[in-house]
Design an enzyme around this catalytic site. Structure first.
Site, short mmCIF file in Angstrom:
data_model
loop_
_atom_site.label_atom_id
_atom_site.label_comp_id
_atom_site.label_asym_id
_atom_site.label_seq_id
_atom_site.Cartn_x
_atom_site.Cartn_y
_atom_site.Cartn_z
N LYS A 18 0.93 -1.35 -0.07
CA LYS A 18 -0.03 -0.09 -0.13
C LYS A 18 0.97 1.31 0.15
CE LYS A 18 -1.74 3.06 1.97
NZ LYS A 18 -1.53 4.46 1.53
N GLU A 55 10.14 2.21 10.18
CA GLU A 55 11.00 3.01 9.80
C GLU A 55 10.16 4.48 10.19
OE1 GLU A 55 14.34 2.88 9.18
OE2 GLU A 55 14.37 0.69 9.05
N GLU A 82 10.02 17.07 13.97
CA GLU A 82 10.32 16.73 12.61
C GLU A 82 9.51 17.77 11.53
OE1 GLU A 82 9.41 13.07 10.52
OE2 GLU A 82 11.54 12.97 9.99
N CYS A 95 13.94 11.65 5.91
CA CYS A 95 13.58 11.50 7.34
C CYS A 95 15.03 11.31 8.03
CB CYS A 95 12.92 10.01 7.38
SG CYS A 95 13.93 8.72 6.42
N GLY A 154 -4.35 5.76 3.43
CA GLY A 154 -3.83 5.32 4.62
C GLY A 154 -4.88 4.81 5.69
N PRO A 155 -5.90 5.65 6.05
CA PRO A 155 -6.93 5.07 7.17
C PRO A 155 -7.79 4.35 6.71
CG PRO A 155 -6.55 7.56 6.89
CD PRO A 155 -6.00 6.75 5.91
N GLY A 208 -4.19 3.33 -2.48
CA GLY A 208 -5.53 3.67 -1.49
C GLY A 208 -4.86 4.69 -0.33
N GLY A 268 -4.66 1.22 4.09
CA GLY A 268 -3.50 0.94 5.16
C GLY A 268 -3.86 0.23 6.33
P1 NAP Z 1 2.26 8.91 7.15
O1 NAP Z 1 1.17 9.94 7.06
O2 NAP Z 1 2.74 8.05 8.50
O3 NAP Z 1 2.15 7.70 5.80
C1 NAP Z 1 3.13 6.52 5.61
C2 NAP Z 1 2.18 5.49 4.94
O4 NAP Z 1 1.10 5.11 6.02
C3 NAP Z 1 1.26 6.12 3.73
O5 NAP Z 1 1.14 5.00 2.94
C4 NAP Z 1 -0.05 6.34 4.50
O6 NAP Z 1 -1.00 6.51 3.54
C5 NAP Z 1 -0.18 5.35 5.45
N1 NAP Z 1 -1.32 5.75 6.48
C6 NAP Z 1 -1.58 6.56 7.02
N2 NAP Z 1 -2.35 6.42 7.96
C7 NAP Z 1 -2.48 5.10 8.18
C8 NAP Z 1 -3.14 4.19 9.09
N3 NAP Z 1 -4.10 4.92 10.16
N4 NAP Z 1 -2.94 2.90 9.02
C9 NAP Z 1 -2.02 2.36 8.15
N5 NAP Z 1 -1.52 3.15 7.22
C10 NAP Z 1 -1.61 4.57 7.15
O7 NAP Z 1 3.88 9.58 6.73
P2 NAP Z 1 4.08 10.30 5.41
O8 NAP Z 1 3.52 11.88 5.89
O9 NAP Z 1 3.43 9.97 4.24
O10 NAP Z 1 5.73 10.46 5.35
C11 NAP Z 1 6.38 11.28 6.24
C12 NAP Z 1 6.85 10.83 7.34
O11 NAP Z 1 7.58 9.59 7.16
C13 NAP Z 1 7.86 11.58 8.20
O12 NAP Z 1 7.64 11.68 9.59
C14 NAP Z 1 9.31 10.86 7.93
O13 NAP Z 1 10.30 10.96 8.91
C15 NAP Z 1 8.82 9.22 7.89
N6 NAP Z 1 9.77 8.62 7.22
C16 NAP Z 1 10.64 7.86 7.66
C17 NAP Z 1 11.40 7.10 6.89
C18 NAP Z 1 12.55 6.26 7.65
O14 NAP Z 1 13.14 5.26 6.94
N7 NAP Z 1 12.72 5.90 8.97
C19 NAP Z 1 11.71 7.38 5.43
C20 NAP Z 1 10.59 8.18 5.01
C21 NAP Z 1 9.80 8.78 5.77
P3 NAP Z 1 -1.31 7.89 2.96
O15 NAP Z 1 -0.41 8.33 1.85
O16 NAP Z 1 -2.78 7.79 2.33
O17 NAP Z 1 -1.34 8.83 4.10
#
Ligand code: NAP
Ligand code: MG
Length: 462
Positions: free
Chosen positions: A170, A245, A369, A279, A203-204, A201, A207
């Site tokens: 996803k 991650e 962040e 990140c 996230g909420p 699709g 995902g």
């Molecule tokens: P995010 O909102 O947490 O989204 C990550 C993924 O999770 C997306 O595919 C998202 O779908 C999905 N998601 C959202 N809510 C969910 C739920 N309730 N249940 C299951 N899946 C769900 O993060 P983002 O804003 O896309 O990315 C930025 C963040 O990622 C930053 O905090 C960054 O530091 C972190 N990051 C960490 C790393 C690492 O390797 N440590 C690498 C890259 C990014 P949607 O796209 O539909 O929201």
């Protein structure tokens, strides 16, 4: 932009059960460039069933055959590298040269490394009177973010396939087109039907349904700490393995003997790359008080030079969030020396390369962040003070240390609570384990350590 109007399920593109759609937006001008399905719980269920059905045969495939499929996957990605770079630029907004050099190129190295590991890794070992088998953990739910859209997919799917696992992916809603290109490459590589499945699709919806699905054995998630915490809680209740991650707030520690100009310039470039949406970016620069003013001047000049070469951030929401942090930095008393909250262009989701001086460790911009092109420069008194500041956040993903003597930098790095440290500008290594201390995550990606996340042991005693 070319888009598939289905989801990739059991070896073919098929219409989604859900009628909902995602509009893919070009962040450089805010225009809709494509529409893809927004899969729902039913689509996730179908995909997980396909992955489960494909698991026994794929898990039993000789590692050499899995290696051959991964080599073919790498080759299929190589053949599409220009299309990949253009697609990442269209949906993420990063400048084309960066998309080519990083977004399209790094995944080739990672896919190649897992082709090699699948062929050479020892999936069996002798321990005294036991033979220990390293077996695939099962069906993997891969949930990925948008900031390095192909890298984050490959860093999960390649080791999962090498291990003998099957996958439901996803991807982030902002970058589904890159994920579709990846699925096409998997198809071309001759990976058997059901081994890899893609459901685009939200996230909420998709995902969450995937993370909660009882047919999933491991949830591998990259994204925000807030969502990661929720996924870990759900998986914990189901006694399911997770790999997380998450976010970062990494420190770039410049010790007094360092080459100051180099450390500052590389540090600014590190934060501005990908418009600050990395990140592991070194978003806090720590400078000794004797060199502080000079470092601030150098950083402001470097950021100003960056000016027009920076791409937009991914979405209007992200732009508003980053600008909110810049306003908060000003309100909390940090000194703006480059950039600011005003958008540098009329169209698109641009944020000016921004540098704050006189940032203190407790300020919001030094703790949270931001995920945008914003650097905070903090002053330290001595090494112990620098270490306290460096370790003084909930995160521990990456960092950098610069010193006159390499040994001095290494000694400091060994005391940092973080998973990765670049010494005097050391380069990214796609074979080194990548992952977080503290709230930056659980588990490791890349190389042999990344492969181990997808394996479980079975011991036979003789
Ligand atoms: P995010 O909102 O947490 O989204 C990550 C993924 O999770 C997306 O595919 C998202 O779908 C999905 N998601 C959202 N809510 C969910 C739920 N309730 N249940 C299951 N899946 C769900 O993060 P983002 O804003 O896309 O990315 C930025 C963040 O990622 C930053 O905090 C960054 O530091 C972190 N990051 C960490 C790393 C690492 O390797 N440590 C690498 C890259 C990014 P949607 O796209 O539909 O929201
Ligand atoms: Mg978008």
């Amino acid at each position: 932009m070319k888009a598939q109007h289905g989801i990739y399920l059991d070896g073919a593109w098929r219409p989604a059960a859900s009628q909902d759609e995602i509009e893919v937006v070009d962040p450089a001008d805010g225009q809709v460039i494509a529409r893809v399905p927004a899969g729902g719980a039913e689509d996730i269920d179908t995909a997980v069933r396909a992955a489960r059905a494909a698991l026994p045969a794929w898990a039993a495939t000789p590692p050499a055959e899995r290696a051959a499929r991964l080599t073919a996957l790498r080759d299929a990605l190589v053949a599409r590298k220009d299309e990949i770079a253009e697609t990442v630029t269209a949906e993420l907004g990063s400048p084309l040269p960066f998309s080519q050099a990083v977004h399209a190129a790094v995944p080739l190295a990672v896919a190649g490394s897992y082709a090699e590991l699948a062929a050479t890794h020892s999936f069996e070992e002798r321990v005294g009177n036991s033979t220990v088998f390293h077996e695939p953990i099962g069906v993997v739910a891969a949930i990925t973010p948008w900031n390095y859209p192909l890298h984050q997919i490959v860093a999960k799917v390649a080791p999962a396939l090498a291990a003998g696992c099957t996958v439901v992916l996803k991807p982030a809603e902002d970058t589904p087109l890159t994920a579709q290109l990846f699925a096409e490459a998997v198809h071309e590589a001759g990976v058997p039907a059901g081994v890899f499945n893609l459901v685009t699709g939200l996230g909420p919806v998709a995902g969450q349904a995937l993370a909660e699905h009882p047919g999933v054995d491991l949830v591998s998630f990259t994204g925000s700490t807030a969502v990661g915490r929720q996924i870990a809680a759900t998986a914990g209740a189901a006694v399911k393995k997770v790999a997380l991650e998450l976010g970062g707030k990494s420190a770039n520690v410049i010790l007094p003997g360092a080459d100051l100009a180099k450390a500052v310039n590389v540090g600014v470039a590190n934060v501005m790359a990908n418009s600050g949406q990395t990140c592991s970016a070194w978003t806090r620069m720590l400078v000794h008080r004797d060199h502080y003013d000079e470092a601030v001047e150098l950083a402001a000049a470097a950021a100003a030079k960056y000016g027009d070469r920076i791409g937009p951030v991914v979405s209007a929401g992200q732009q508003a969030r980053v600008r909110g942090y810049i306003e908060q930095g000003i309100a909390e008393g940090a000194r703006l020396v480059a950039g600011g909250p005003e958008s540098p262009r009329e169209r698109g989701f641009f944020v000016a390369p921004t540098v704050f001086a006189d940032v203190t460790p407790q300020m919001t911009i030094a703790q949270e962040e931001i995920f945008g092109p914003v650097l905070s420069i903090l002053r330290y008194e001595d090494e112990e003070d620098a270490l306290r500041i460096a370790n003084g956040t909930v995160y521990g993903l990456a960092g950098a240390v610069w010193a006159g003597e390499e040994a001095e930098a290494v000694a400091f790095a060994r005391r940092m609570d973080t998973g990765q440290v670049d010494i005097n500008g050391g380069r990214f290594n796609p074979l080194a384990p990548f992952g977080g201390y503290k709230q930056s995550g659980v588990g490791r990606e890349l190389g042999a350590h990344g492969l181990a996340e997808y394996l479980q042991t079975k011991s036979l005693q003789f």
